[in-house]
Design an enzyme around this catalytic site. Structure first.
Site, mmCIF file in Angstrom:
data_model
loop_
_atom_site.group_PDB
_atom_site.id
_atom_site.type_symbol
_atom_site.label_atom_id
_atom_site.label_comp_id
_atom_site.label_asym_id
_atom_site.label_seq_id
_atom_site.Cartn_x
_atom_site.Cartn_y
_atom_site.Cartn_z
ATOM 1 N N SER A 19 0.840 -1.203 0.000
ATOM 2 C CA SER A 19 0.000 0.000 0.000
ATOM 3 C C SER A 19 0.870 1.247 0.000
ATOM 4 O O SER A 19 2.077 1.182 0.277
ATOM 5 C CB SER A 19 -0.906 0.033 1.247
ATOM 6 O OG SER A 19 -1.879 -0.977 1.204
ATOM 7 N N THR A 68 -4.046 2.769 -2.402
ATOM 8 C CA THR A 68 -3.304 4.029 -2.501
ATOM 9 C C THR A 68 -4.136 5.242 -2.107
ATOM 10 O O THR A 68 -3.709 6.371 -2.321
ATOM 11 C CB THR A 68 -2.781 4.218 -3.933
ATOM 12 O OG1 THR A 68 -3.878 4.136 -4.859
ATOM 13 C CG2 THR A 68 -1.762 3.157 -4.301
ATOM 14 N N SER A 69 -5.298 5.005 -1.512
ATOM 15 C CA SER A 69 -6.177 6.105 -1.099
ATOM 16 C C SER A 69 -6.226 6.153 0.423
ATOM 17 O O SER A 69 -7.275 5.928 1.035
ATOM 18 C CB SER A 69 -7.576 5.926 -1.692
ATOM 19 O OG SER A 69 -7.513 5.813 -3.099
ATOM 20 N N CYS A 104 -5.017 -0.508 8.588
ATOM 21 C CA CYS A 104 -4.320 -0.984 7.388
ATOM 22 C C CYS A 104 -3.074 -1.711 7.852
ATOM 23 O O CYS A 104 -2.152 -1.091 8.387
ATOM 24 C CB CYS A 104 -3.945 0.168 6.460
ATOM 25 S SG CYS A 104 -2.933 -0.365 5.048
ATOM 26 N N ASN A 106 -0.793 -3.202 6.019
ATOM 27 C CA ASN A 106 0.378 -2.853 5.226
ATOM 28 C C ASN A 106 1.020 -1.565 5.717
ATOM 29 O O ASN A 106 2.237 -1.480 5.897
ATOM 30 C CB ASN A 106 -0.019 -2.718 3.750
ATOM 31 C CG ASN A 106 -0.081 -4.051 3.042
ATOM 32 O OD1 ASN A 106 0.897 -4.765 2.970
ATOM 33 N ND2 ASN A 106 -1.250 -4.386 2.515
ATOM 34 N N SER A 308 -11.260 -5.178 -1.459
ATOM 35 C CA SER A 308 -11.118 -4.013 -0.592
ATOM 36 C C SER A 308 -11.786 -2.825 -1.253
ATOM 37 O O SER A 308 -11.519 -2.539 -2.429
ATOM 38 C CB SER A 308 -9.638 -3.709 -0.333
ATOM 39 O OG SER A 308 -9.493 -2.564 0.479
ATOM 40 N N HIS A 313 -8.423 -6.953 -4.604
ATOM 41 C CA HIS A 313 -7.120 -6.391 -4.251
ATOM 42 C C HIS A 313 -6.032 -6.998 -5.122
ATOM 43 O O HIS A 313 -6.082 -8.177 -5.461
ATOM 44 C CB HIS A 313 -6.832 -6.655 -2.774
ATOM 45 C CG HIS A 313 -5.734 -5.831 -2.200
ATOM 46 N ND1 HIS A 313 -4.400 -6.187 -2.299
ATOM 47 C CD2 HIS A 313 -5.762 -4.658 -1.517
ATOM 48 C CE1 HIS A 313 -3.658 -5.274 -1.688
ATOM 49 N NE2 HIS A 313 -4.459 -4.333 -1.211
ATOM 50 N N MET A 317 -4.374 -7.428 1.585
ATOM 51 C CA MET A 317 -4.337 -6.464 2.660
ATOM 52 C C MET A 317 -3.672 -7.108 3.872
ATOM 53 O O MET A 317 -3.924 -8.271 4.187
ATOM 54 C CB MET A 317 -5.749 -6.005 3.032
ATOM 55 C CG MET A 317 -6.552 -5.473 1.839
ATOM 56 S SD MET A 317 -7.280 -6.773 0.806
ATOM 57 C CE MET A 317 -8.749 -7.171 1.748
ATOM 58 N N GLY A 318 -2.833 -6.344 4.576
ATOM 59 C CA GLY A 318 -2.126 -6.896 5.720
ATOM 60 C C GLY A 318 -3.055 -7.361 6.816
ATOM 61 O O GLY A 318 -2.841 -8.426 7.424
#
Length: 395
Positions: A19, A68-69, A104, A106, A308, A313, A317-318
């Site tokens: 991310s 990326t948001s 999040c 990541n 996501s 994705h 996602m972590g």
């Protein structure tokens, strides 16, 4: 008419895991944004470039994907035995809201590194060479994360040879430990909110099929790929370009959220897009990752694909990886069964970009499952630092 000049705010643009996000120190934000509320949300949306009906984020720092948001605020911790408080905002791409309901995983990696970069860690705790243990309080979900950040010559070491599928270039390895990640701070919740390892989830207009509903790392709805017509080898292009498929996944997610007690009505899901996640699992199969690399069936324990913010994705996602590792450690869940069943403390799963290993320690007491710790390795590095600018009439 006169227009207000832009204002500039100290900020750092970082990659963490798969991310990217804009990082701020709490003390650097305008006074009105140092507290939760409309001003902070408006700032983060403008920084990212949302809401954007073109879904391109041309006029902001976002990348028009859920990965990326993102915006992050760090400050010295108000909690005993912690170094920093870490607050995460998932910015919607095409709607005017910021979702604060989850973490999040990541960017948790980058939070540890940024805490050192930003001078938020006691210098006495930073070795000249070695590993700095950063104790993070994840303020969204009220949980502890321990980041083991490599240090060289007194500074965060960002370069290295650790490779992470979904990230183009190697970097230094950062090990994350998510302590007691189950429940996610949901009031009255538990790791399995329904009390079942597997539920029959009824989705209006779609059907009824088995689902594992778990709250660990992040609330997640797991279903079998085969039960919804998939192989588990799908890449983004196979799903994200089909509005009908995405709408069906959203129906499943909403049904799961209702069953987990995360929302009281389907309409509430519109303002809670970040949680829960929806993922589908499959026993191992050979497939070609998005990089073109072949992932052989014998390289992984199972396959997982997760959505996501309404899209499949590109990697994993972590926080969802924590849910995967935790569910895999509990015999009888759909994730555990896809991985072959039995007791296990770690799994390697295949995702669209490659593979990821995650470990979890789950225990059962008085008929209830809990997880004491989940761990995985990621990497992070600064991409740009300086100031981000927003129009002065925003605040």
């Amino acid at each position: 008419m006169a227009h207000a000049a832009q204002i500039r705010i100290p900020a750092t643009y970082m990659r963490g895991g798969t991310s990217k996000g804009v990082f701020f120190r709490l003390q650097d934000l305008p006074a009105s944004c140092q507290v939760p509320g409309a001003a902070r949300d408006a700032l983060f949306m403008r920084v990212i470039g949302s809401p954007d009906p073109y879904a391109a984020h041309i006029d902001g720092m976002g990348g028009a994907t859920s990965s990326t948001s993102k915006c992050v605020i760090l400050s010295k911790s108000t909690q005993p035995e912690h170094d920093v408080d870490y607050l995460y905002g998932q910015v919607s791409i095409d709607k005017a809201f910021v979702d604060w309901s989850g973490n999040c995983g990541n960017l948790s990696t980058a939070a540890g590194a940024f805490a050192i970069h930003a001078g938020l860690i006691d210098p006495a705790r930073i070795p000249q060479n070695g590993t700095c243990v950063v104790r993070i309080w994840q303020a969204n979900i009220q949980k502890t994360i321990i980041a083991h950040v490599p240090v060289s010559n007194g500074q965060v070491q960002e370069t290295g040879d650790f490779e992470l599928d979904g990230v183009t270039f190697p970097a230094a390895e950062i090990v994350l430990e998510f302590l007691d990640p189950s429940d996610d701070g949901e009031e009255g919740g538990s790791m399995f909110p329904t009390g079942n390892l597997v539920d029959q989830l009824e989705v209006p207009g779609v059907g009824t099929f088995p689902a594992t509903l778990i709250s660990a790392g992040i609330p997640t709805v797991f279903v079998n790929a085969a039960d919804i017509g998939y192989q588990g080898t799908e890449l983004r292009e196979a799903i994200n370009g089909d509005p009908a498929q995405l709408a069906r996944f959203e129906q499943i997610r909403v049904a799961g959220a209702l069953r987990m007690g995360l929302i009281k009505s389907a309409e509430e899901a519109l303002t809670r897009q970040h949680t829960p996640k929806i993922a589908f699992v499959s026993p191992p199969k050979t497939y070609t990752a998005s990089s073109g690399k072949t992932i052989a069936a014998d390289e992984v324990d199972l396959l997982v694909r997760a959505l996501s913010m309404g899209k499949l994705h590109h990697a994993m996602m972590g926080t969802c990886a924590v849910a995967i590792g935790t569910a895999a450690a509990v015999p009888g869940t759909l994730v555990n069964l896809a991985a072959g069943g039995g007791e296990r403390e770690a799994v390697r799963f295949g995702h669209p970009s490659g593979t990821l290993r995650v470990g979890a320690q789950a225990v059962q007491a008085d008929g209830q499952w809990t997880v004491t710790k989940a761990s995985m390795s990621r990497s992070a590095r600064i991409l740009m630092e300086g100031w981000v600018r927003v129009p002065g009439d925003l605040l």
